[in-house]
Design a protein around this motif. Structure first.
Motif, PDB file in Angstrom:
ATOM      1  N   TRP A  95      16.897  -7.338  34.139  1.00 30.90           N
ATOM      2  CA  TRP A  95      17.647  -5.965  34.672  1.00 30.90           C
ATOM      3  C   TRP A  95      19.143  -5.760  34.019  1.00 30.90           C
ATOM      4  N   ILE A  96      19.316  -6.286  32.798  1.00 29.80           N
ATOM      5  CA  ILE A  96      20.558  -6.043  32.318  1.00 29.80           C
ATOM      6  C   ILE A  96      20.428  -4.934  31.325  1.00 29.80           C
ATOM      7  N   ASP A  97      21.429  -4.007  31.561  1.00 27.76           N
ATOM      8  CA  ASP A  97      21.370  -2.715  30.961  1.00 27.76           C
ATOM      9  C   ASP A  97      22.773  -2.604  30.294  1.00 27.76           C
ATOM     10  N   GLN A  98      22.771  -1.605  29.308  1.00 20.23           N
ATOM     11  CA  GLN A  98      24.050  -1.440  28.576  1.00 20.23           C
ATOM     12  C   GLN A  98      24.996  -0.530  29.841  1.00 20.23           C
ATOM     13  N   GLU A 106      28.072  -4.552  30.179  1.00 19.75           N
ATOM     14  CA  GLU A 106      26.666  -4.378  30.582  1.00 19.75           C
ATOM     15  C   GLU A 106      26.740  -4.523  31.978  1.00 19.75           C
ATOM     16  N   ARG A 107      25.705  -3.880  32.628  1.00 21.92           N
ATOM     17  CA  ARG A 107      25.311  -3.945  34.096  1.00 21.92           C
ATOM     18  C   ARG A 107      24.005  -4.236  34.587  1.00 21.92           C
ATOM     19  N   ILE A 108      23.867  -4.232  35.675  1.00 22.36           N
ATOM     20  CA  ILE A 108      22.417  -4.394  36.504  1.00 22.36           C
ATOM     21  C   ILE A 108      21.834  -3.200  36.698  1.00 22.36           C
ATOM     22  N   ARG A 109      20.513  -2.892  36.583  1.00 28.18           N
ATOM     23  CA  ARG A 109      20.000  -1.822  37.138  1.00 28.18           C
ATOM     24  C   ARG A 109      18.444  -2.164  37.807  1.00 28.18           C
ATOM     25  N   ASP A 110      18.421  -1.630  38.921  1.00 26.61           N
ATOM     26  CA  ASP A 110      16.851  -1.802  39.776  1.00 26.61           C
ATOM     27  C   ASP A 110      16.588  -3.039  39.877  1.00 26.61           C
ATOM     28  N   SER A 175      22.019  -0.349  41.057  1.00 21.90           N
ATOM     29  CA  SER A 175      21.898  -1.761  40.636  1.00 21.90           C
ATOM     30  C   SER A 175      20.756  -2.268  41.404  1.00 21.90           C
TER      31      SER A 175
END
Length: 209
Positions: A95-98, A106-110, A175
């Motif tokens: 779930w790591i996203d730009q 990077e951030r986490i999403r969903d 997130s």
């Protein structure tokens, strides 16, 4: 092709995101503090980060939980756990996203949160008070810590976030994703687990990778 897929899958497993306080790769940490201790066998956070995760307005992000008056302890422990998961877990790779912010790449999403974790968070926080739906942005930072923006009204979580899903999905701008999966199903990430039984999120990350 199978090998390429396997390599791609492996690159999502046991990784740390490129963010403000994360280590470059996960590994054992003998002295993780308090609620972060679940990750001591394999962590993306340092012992210092784990201590700071428990402080009000810690140096991690200068974030003030008590921006609308004191947050009840039973609620705050969920935010501490959320911080520990975010800073320490090596199982969030799928779930790591730009991220296009100055303080992290990077951030986490969903991230699919287990239903009980989300429901309990909402249950324990419904009478806490806040002035914003999305805590990632829009604060007044002129004092060096977050304050409610002008004209924002402080009200109970249960009015700001009418459901557990609203809380989990909106507070950190997507997130987390609310799911109907139960703890132990192997299909959702647990914020809370018994480290003696091992970390259930390892298998969950593998499933989604």
């Amino acid at each position: 092709a199978t090998t390429a897929v396997a390599v791609a899958q492996d690159s999502l497993l046991n990784v740390c995101m490129d963010a403000k306080h994360h280590k470059t790769e996960p590994g054992p940490e003998g002295q993780l503090y308090g609620q972060c201790v679940l990750w001591k066998d394999n962590a993306c956070c340092t012992a210092n980060t784990s201590v700071e995760a428990h402080q009000d307005q810690s140096y991690l992000y200068k974030f003030n939980w008590d921006h609308c008056g004191a947050m009840p302890e039973k609620c705050k422990r969920h935010f501490i756990q959320d911080t520990c998961l975010y800073e320490c877990s090596p199982n969030l790779g799928p779930w790591i996203d730009q991220a296009d912010t100055s303080w992290r790449k990077e951030r986490i999403r969903d991230v699919p949160l287990c239903q009980e974790d989300c429901e309990q968070w909402w249950e324990d926080c419904q009478d806490a008070v806040t002035c914003k739906v999305n805590w990632h942005k829009g604060w007044n930072w002129t004092t060096g810590t977050n304050q409610c923006p002008k004209g924002a009204m402080c009200q109970k979580f249960k009015f700001v976030f009418p459901t557990a899903a609203a809380l989990c999905e909106q507070i950190w701008s997507g997130s987390y994703r609310y799911t109907s999966h139960q703890r132990g199903s192997g299909r959702c990430i647990q914020m809370w687990f018994d480290p003696v039984q091992g970390n259930p999120n390892v298998a969950v990350a593998r499933y989604y990778a």
